[in-house]
Design a protein around this motif. Sequence first.
Motif, PDB file in Angstrom:
ATOM      1  N   LEU A 103      32.243  10.250  43.761  1.00 56.32           N
ATOM      2  CA  LEU A 103      31.289  11.351  43.864  1.00 56.32           C
ATOM      3  C   LEU A 103      31.757  12.292  44.963  1.00 56.32           C
ATOM      4  O   LEU A 103      32.433  11.873  45.899  1.00 56.32           O
ATOM      5  N   SER A 104      31.382  13.551  44.864  1.00 51.72           N
ATOM      6  CA  SER A 104      31.696  14.526  45.904  1.00 51.72           C
ATOM      7  C   SER A 104      30.441  15.294  46.258  1.00 51.72           C
ATOM      8  O   SER A 104      29.621  15.590  45.391  1.00 51.72           O
ATOM      9  N   VAL A 105      30.318  15.625  47.530  1.00 53.48           N
ATOM     10  CA  VAL A 105      29.239  16.482  48.006  1.00 53.48           C
ATOM     11  C   VAL A 105      29.906  17.714  48.587  1.00 53.48           C
ATOM     12  O   VAL A 105      30.732  17.608  49.488  1.00 53.48           O
ATOM     13  N   GLY A 106      29.569  18.860  48.048  1.00 57.17           N
ATOM     14  CA  GLY A 106      30.212  20.084  48.486  1.00 57.17           C
ATOM     15  C   GLY A 106      29.244  21.038  49.148  1.00 57.17           C
ATOM     16  O   GLY A 106      28.033  20.957  48.973  1.00 57.17           O
ATOM     17  N   CYS A 107      29.818  21.941  49.932  1.00 54.36           N
ATOM     18  CA  CYS A 107      29.043  22.952  50.637  1.00 54.36           C
ATOM     19  C   CYS A 107      30.013  24.040  51.083  1.00 54.36           C
ATOM     20  O   CYS A 107      31.230  23.836  51.063  1.00 54.36           O
TER      21      CYS A 107
END
Length: 82
Positions: free
Chosen positions: A53-57
Amino acid sequence: LLSPSAELVTEAKAATDEKAWEGFKRKFKAEMNQPAPSHLLDLLAALSHQTSLSVGCYCEDEAHCHRSVLRELLEARGAKVV
């Protein structure tokens, strides 16, 4: 569901010292403790053991971004974090 409220985004952008940043983190963690975001964090922590999973911003500095707080919250739930 995992983003800070608009009010907290404004506060985070204005957090120029560590005391202000710690205040943001405390308030954001309280928001993430609400039922819907909390359940989603639990789900992502469980899924992290089976899939990537990736969390981007768009924040340049992860150390002063809600992503770092999400990492803490996911790790506390036993997520596999790389």
